[in-house]
Design an enzyme around this catalytic site. Structure first.
Site, PDB file in Angstrom:
ATOM      1  N   GLN A 189      14.823  72.653  46.220  1.00  0.00           N
ATOM      2  CA  GLN A 189      15.045  72.863  47.648  1.00  0.00           C
ATOM      3  C   GLN A 189      13.960  73.793  48.177  1.00  0.00           C
ATOM      4  OE1 GLN A 189      19.118  73.861  48.713  1.00  0.00           O
ATOM      5  NE2 GLN A 189      18.423  75.214  50.326  1.00  0.00           N
ATOM      6  N   ASP A 190      13.366  73.443  49.311  1.00  0.00           N
ATOM      7  CA  ASP A 190      12.402  74.304  49.987  1.00  0.00           C
ATOM      8  C   ASP A 190      13.006  74.756  51.307  1.00  0.00           C
ATOM      9  OD1 ASP A 190      10.655  73.711  47.955  1.00  0.00           O
ATOM     10  OD2 ASP A 190       9.084  72.887  49.232  1.00  0.00           O
ATOM     11  N   ASN A 191      12.864  76.052  51.598  1.00  0.00           N
ATOM     12  CA  ASN A 191      13.359  76.625  52.845  1.00  0.00           C
ATOM     13  C   ASN A 191      12.215  77.328  53.555  1.00  0.00           C
ATOM     14  OD1 ASN A 191      15.999  75.928  52.005  1.00  0.00           O
ATOM     15  ND2 ASN A 191      16.202  77.851  50.916  1.00  0.00           N
TER      16      ASN A 191
ATOM     17  N   ARG B 112      15.700  90.448  56.688  1.00  0.00           N
ATOM     18  CA  ARG B 112      16.629  89.457  56.138  1.00  0.00           C
ATOM     19  C   ARG B 112      16.971  89.885  54.711  1.00  0.00           C
ATOM     20  NH1 ARG B 112      16.608  84.565  59.211  1.00  0.00           N
ATOM     21  NH2 ARG B 112      14.900  84.488  60.715  1.00  0.00           N
TER      22      ARG B 112
ATOM     23  N   HIS C 207      20.005  89.249  49.840  1.00  0.00           N
ATOM     24  CA  HIS C 207      20.888  88.120  49.558  1.00  0.00           C
ATOM     25  C   HIS C 207      20.762  87.640  48.115  1.00  0.00           C
ATOM     26  CE1 HIS C 207      19.935  87.281  54.035  1.00  0.00           C
ATOM     27  NE2 HIS C 207      21.026  88.027  53.956  1.00  0.00           N
TER      28      HIS C 207
ATOM     29  N   LYS D 279      13.734  81.817  42.928  1.00  0.00           N
ATOM     30  CA  LYS D 279      12.951  81.480  44.112  1.00  0.00           C
ATOM     31  C   LYS D 279      11.485  81.813  43.891  1.00  0.00           C
ATOM     32  CE  LYS D 279      16.730  82.982  47.086  1.00  0.00           C
ATOM     33  NZ  LYS D 279      17.170  84.017  48.012  1.00  0.00           N
TER      34      LYS D 279
ATOM     35  N   HIS E 224      17.466  89.446  47.014  1.00  0.00           N
ATOM     36  CA  HIS E 224      16.161  89.288  47.649  1.00  0.00           C
ATOM     37  C   HIS E 224      16.269  89.536  49.150  1.00  0.00           C
ATOM     38  CE1 HIS E 224      13.182  86.718  49.788  1.00  0.00           C
ATOM     39  NE2 HIS E 224      12.385  87.367  48.962  1.00  0.00           N
TER      40      HIS E 224
ATOM     41  N   TYR F 247      10.300  79.538  50.961  1.00  0.00           N
ATOM     42  CA  TYR F 247      11.046  79.754  49.721  1.00  0.00           C
ATOM     43  C   TYR F 247      11.154  78.422  48.987  1.00  0.00           C
ATOM     44  CZ  TYR F 247      13.821  82.944  52.864  1.00  0.00           C
ATOM     45  OH  TYR F 247      14.270  83.844  53.790  1.00  0.00           O
TER      46      TYR F 247
ATOM     47  N   LYS G   1      25.847  89.704  60.200  1.00  0.00           N
ATOM     48  CA  LYS G   1      26.319  89.421  58.842  1.00  0.00           C
ATOM     49  C   LYS G   1      25.677  90.384  57.835  1.00  0.00           C
ATOM     50  CE  LYS G   1      25.191  85.873  55.697  1.00  0.00           C
ATOM     51  NZ  LYS G   1      24.796  84.513  55.448  1.00  0.00           N
ATOM     52  N   ASP G   2      24.379  90.636  57.973  1.00  0.00           N
ATOM     53  CA  ASP G   2      23.686  91.519  57.033  1.00  0.00           C
ATOM     54  C   ASP G   2      24.023  92.990  57.249  1.00  0.00           C
ATOM     55  OD1 ASP G   2      22.560  89.315  55.858  1.00  0.00           O
ATOM     56  OD2 ASP G   2      20.522  89.688  56.558  1.00  0.00           O
TER      57      ASP G   2
END
Length: 181
Positions: free
Chosen positions: A47-49, A59, A62, A72, A119, A132, A169-170
């Protein structure tokens, strides 16, 4: 490609060979065979983000737990970020320690974050395009996090806290001591 292991076992800084000429540049951002030869790690990214953020966006921190843990490979395609990884492997000699690496479009550095790490990053430039590669699929039920300003981690994010832009959220993430890892 130059590969350097950080003080956190299994966490590597990758510096690709960049070929510049009058047209611009070319680099190989990832080669599975070369990566395994230089690190001893076999990895299969699935998966690439990508994220686009403005200066001060923080950010993290996580992580994914259990069967959905993720390794990652991260880099700043445009702009500059301070990238942070925290070792959350409870049986590790470096549990609770972190590494900070500036990743930028200028230095072309990448950071390999193994499974078992939290991270995060903060954007140092006006904007940053961040990429990522992940070796496992995202699973919302398996996500976890640690608050960015955990006093025991003592992370220097290199910006004044008044500049931070952090998601709601963070802002409510637990400390490492309270996190469900």
């Amino acid at each position: 490609m130059i590969v350097s292991e950080t003080k956190l076992k299994g966490c590597f800084i990758l510096e690709p060979k960049v070929f510049n000429d009058s047209r611009g540049y070319f680099l190989e951002s990832f080669n599975q065979k070369t990566f395994k030869e230089k690190t001893g790690v076999t990895i299969n990214f699935v998966q690439d983000n990508e994220s686009l953020s403005s200066r001060g966006v923080l950010r993290g921190l996580h992580f994914q737990k259990g069967d959905f843990a993720q390794a990652k490979l991260v880099r700043a395609v445009k702009g500059s970020v301070l990238d942070i990884v925290v070792d959350i492997r409870k049986d590790s000699l470096t549990f609770g320690e972190h590494v900070a690496v500036e990743l930028s479009e200028e230095n072309k550095k990448q950071l390999f974050v193994p499974r078992g790490f939290a991270h995060g990053f903060v954007v140092l430039s006006e904007t940053a395009l961040f990429s990522y590669k992940c070796d496992n699929f995202y699973n919302k039920a398996s996500e976890g996090g640690i608050i960015y300003n955990d006093k025991n981690l003592n992370i220097d994010w290199k910006l004044n806290e008044s500049e931070f832009i952090i998601s709601e959220k963070d802002l409510v993430l637990p400390t490492l001591e309270m996190a469900k890892i």
